[in-house]
Structure formats: C-alpha cells, structure tokens
Scaffold this motif. Structure first.
Motif, short mmCIF file in Angstrom:
data_model
loop_
_atom_site.label_atom_id
_atom_site.label_comp_id
_atom_site.label_asym_id
_atom_site.label_seq_id
_atom_site.Cartn_x
_atom_site.Cartn_y
_atom_site.Cartn_z
N UNK A 215 0.77 -1.17 0.08
CA UNK A 215 -0.05 -0.10 0.07
C UNK A 215 0.91 1.26 0.06
N UNK A 216 2.28 1.07 0.49
CA UNK A 216 3.17 2.26 0.30
C UNK A 216 4.47 1.70 0.27
N UNK A 217 5.03 2.22 -0.72
CA UNK A 217 6.73 1.84 -0.89
C UNK A 217 7.48 2.81 -0.14
N UNK A 218 8.29 2.47 0.67
CA UNK A 218 9.22 3.29 1.40
C UNK A 218 10.74 2.97 0.81
N UNK A 219 11.16 4.00 0.06
CA UNK A 219 12.51 3.99 -0.46
C UNK A 219 13.65 4.55 0.43
N UNK B 181 5.53 -0.18 -11.67
CA UNK B 181 5.06 0.50 -10.55
C UNK B 181 5.25 2.11 -10.80
N UNK B 182 4.25 2.62 -10.66
CA UNK B 182 4.15 4.20 -10.60
C UNK B 182 4.17 4.88 -9.36
N UNK B 183 5.07 5.83 -8.96
CA UNK B 183 5.14 6.00 -7.50
C UNK B 183 4.61 7.44 -7.42
N UNK C 54 -0.22 1.84 -9.29
CA UNK C 54 -0.07 3.30 -8.72
C UNK C 54 0.09 3.30 -7.23
N UNK C 55 1.36 3.39 -6.57
CA UNK C 55 1.58 3.24 -5.23
C UNK C 55 2.26 4.36 -4.58
N UNK C 56 1.64 5.13 -3.67
CA UNK C 56 2.34 6.20 -2.85
C UNK C 56 3.81 5.68 -2.34
N UNK D 40 0.17 6.83 3.98
CA UNK D 40 -0.87 5.54 3.75
C UNK D 40 -2.28 6.30 3.42
N UNK D 41 -2.57 7.56 3.91
CA UNK D 41 -3.84 7.86 4.00
C UNK D 41 -5.22 7.07 4.35
#
Length: 368
Positions: free
Chosen positions: A141-145, A168-170, A240-242, A289-290
């Motif tokens: 649900x969220x990608x933390x880079x 994957x579209x950030x 499409x991922x935050x 994550x909203x």
C-alpha cells in the motif's frame, strides 16, 4: 534474439532517432513495443518460476509497507527499531536474503512492514533477486524507498527507474482514460468536453492500440495524457502506489544537506544509529498511507476507543460495514454518524454512500 536483447535494440533505435514532429509517431510506437516486451519479460517468471523462489508473505495488519533500497542502507536496522521484529543486519552487503515482516503498532492500528532484499541495478531484467523484490512491492500500500544520505542522489533515480520498468508508478494516479473493447466498429476516440490534447493525438492513440492488436475499441479521454500514460492504460497492469523517500545516516551530513533532503516532496530524514526522527517517520508513514480510524458504538453505549476500524481516506459507510462483517451490507438499514462528517452535533442519519471522516463514531442499524 531474447526479449532482453530486443528491448535493448529498440532502446538503442529510440536513442538514435532525432525527436521532432516527423518522428514522434515512430518514437511512440517504439515506446509501446518496449513496454509490451517488458511486460512479457516479467510475466513468465510468475508462471514458470521454481517453487519457493518468491517471497510469499501473508498480509497482516491494516496496511502493508514495502521497504526497498540498495544493500546496506540500514533497512534491517530500521525494521528492528520501529517494529516488533528483529531483522538480521550486518556491516556488509546482501544480509537480508528473504522478505522479513515486522509490525508497526501505531495508535491502535497495525501496519505490516516488509524488509525486502537489497534491490540492485538491473532488477527489471531479473538480476540478483530484484524480480522477486518488485513482485512483492506491487502488493504494498506504500513503498518506502530507503537511501544513504551520505551517497549520491543518483541512487534515488536508479531505484525509481527500476520500479518504473516493472510497472510501479510512484506517487502518481491512474490516468483518467476509459477503454472499452467491442466486436466491431473500429477505434473511436472521444475527448471530454473542452479538453485539448497537447501531448498525444488521435492518430497516435490509434497507432498504439493497433500495435497491441486492438482494432475495435471505444476510447474516452478525460485528461491531457502523455504517450507513456496511454500505454500504461492499454497494458492495464500498472500499480499506482504512494512512496515515501527515507534518507538514513543524517548524522553524517551537514545541516544544510539535511535540510535540503527534508524539504523534498514525500521525504523524511532519519538516523537509525542515533535514533533521530523515528517518531516523525512513523507519523509520515501513517500520513502517506492515507488511513483513517473509525470507531463503532452500539445503540445506547459508549464507543470502544481502544478498538478502531481502519479505512482508506474517502471511504464510505459501505467500507465500514465490510470491515465489521461482509454480510452487513445486505442487512444494512441505515447508520448514525457522529464526528467531522456529521452535519449535526447530535449525529446524522446516513446511507451506504456517506463518506466518513477521521475519528468518526458510527452506529450501524440493520433490517430485522
């Protein structure tokens, strides 16, 4: 010639092609072919990969965060600092060889954080264990880079490129375009009233569709999209991922450098070694994550503030019903909402389509 070689050949051809009005359709077709081949490159792995190759981790909690970064940036240490799980860590690269889950407890909610193996350049071509890493990332649900603040900013660009290559579209939303296939009638393109397309035209749209062997289709375009965005819509497999960009080791850089990193969009700066900014990082994960906490209460009783339901931002009463029990929607009569989304201080009677707000209290009524 293998798929990887075909992609390289097309990329070389695109690089050689001068970008101007006369060549824009040719370049658009090259982009579409590259995207199609990349999709083919990734798909077979899911079907024919050897048993046990992937990281099939059961989803737990109210949301999943995938922790991605190059080796030795501090992912394992971070996981052990903010969750109840100790990940293996060491001073050398490639310590983490499988996905290690941890759970972040945040104000009554549980967020699963997956420490994924260090991604390397070329992950989209299956180098290292990058292919498995990105497949799990697509479930997040969220990608933390996570990045090393002492190293070049190029690390962010490389990671974004790898994730982009696998669909994957950030921090982007899905383009507002609707495709409806049909049995005949050719390709019909319709634009929203008053819309002017400046980055793509009808000829390009039809050319791309024909390249994917789609010859009968209604296309409704509601926003000014690019060629690449339209290709994404046609492929339909994009995620499409935050994303939250986490810069570690800020204790080793100057205040000016730290301030510059902290001011970038969707970014947070920390030091795992010195325990700097850890609580702020947890707050940012929640924000990105909203998620909203919703509380339920039975008629005539006080709400249970120790056991919230967690729903997505913009969720409706229907989503709240699903969180309690899936059968509730069928039996639903009405709900009474107390809080920010209610028009009245004493509560408001609402239906399934009512949007709830953070910390609302909801009483659900069912048919007898």
């Amino acid at each position: 010639m293998g798929i990887t070689e075909k992609i390289k050949e097309l990329e070389d051809e695109m690089a050689r092609t001068q970008k101007n009005k006369a060549t824009e359709y040719h370049v658009g077709q090259l982009r579409a072919k590259i995207a199609k081949l990349r999709a083919q490159l990734l798909e077979p792995e899911k079907k024919s990969g050897a048993k046990g190759e992937g990281f099939d981790v059961m989803k737990a909690g109210e949301a999943r965060v995938a922790l991605i970064g190059f080796p030795s940036v501090g992912k394992s240490t971070l996981l052990s600092k903010i969750t109840d799980t100790a990940s293996v860590s060491a001073e050398y690269a490639f310590t983490t060889l499988t996905a290690i889950p941890g759970v972040l407890e945040y104000e009554g909610t549980r967020i699963q954080i997956l420490d994924l193996p260090g991604i390397i350049e070329g992950a989209a071509q299956g180098k290292g264990r990058g292919r498995q890493v990105v497949s799990v990332a697509k479930t997040a649900d969220l990608i933390m880079i996570m990045m090393d603040a002492t190293k070049s900013t190029q690390q962010r660009q490389l990671l974004e490129h790898e994730l982009e290559a696998v669909g994957i579209r950030l921090n982007k939303r899905k383009p507002d375009v609707v495709l409806k296939r049909k049995n005949g009638g050719g390709i019909v393109v319709t634009k929203a009233m008053g819309l002017t397309l400046t980055k793509i035209d009808e000829k390009m749209i039809k050319s791309i569709l024909q390249g994917y062997k789609i010859h009968n289709c209604d296309v409704m375009v509601r926003e000014d999209i690019t060629v690449d965005e339209f290709i994404d819509v046609v492929l339909g497999s994009r995620k499409y991922t935050p994303a939250l960009y986490c810069y570690n080791k800020i204790d080793s850089i100057s205040m000016e450098e730290m301030d510059k990193l902290a001011r970038q969009p969707h970014s947070v700066v920390i030091s795992c070694e010195q325990d700097l900014n850890m609580e702020h990082l947890k707050d940012r994960i929640w924000e990105e994550l909203a998620l909203n906490r919703i509380y339920t209460k039975k008629r005539g009783e006080k709400p249970d503030l120790n056991d919230p339901l967690v729903v997505r931002e913009g969720a409706t009463i229907e989503a709240v019903c699903h969180q309690v029990h899936r059968s509730l929607v069928e039996k639903f009569k009405y709900a009474v909402v107390y809080g920010k989304s209610s028009k009245f201080s004493g509560g408001q009677k609402v239906g399934l389509n009512h949007k709830v707000a953070p910390d609302d209290v909801v009483t659900l009524f069912t048919k007898s």
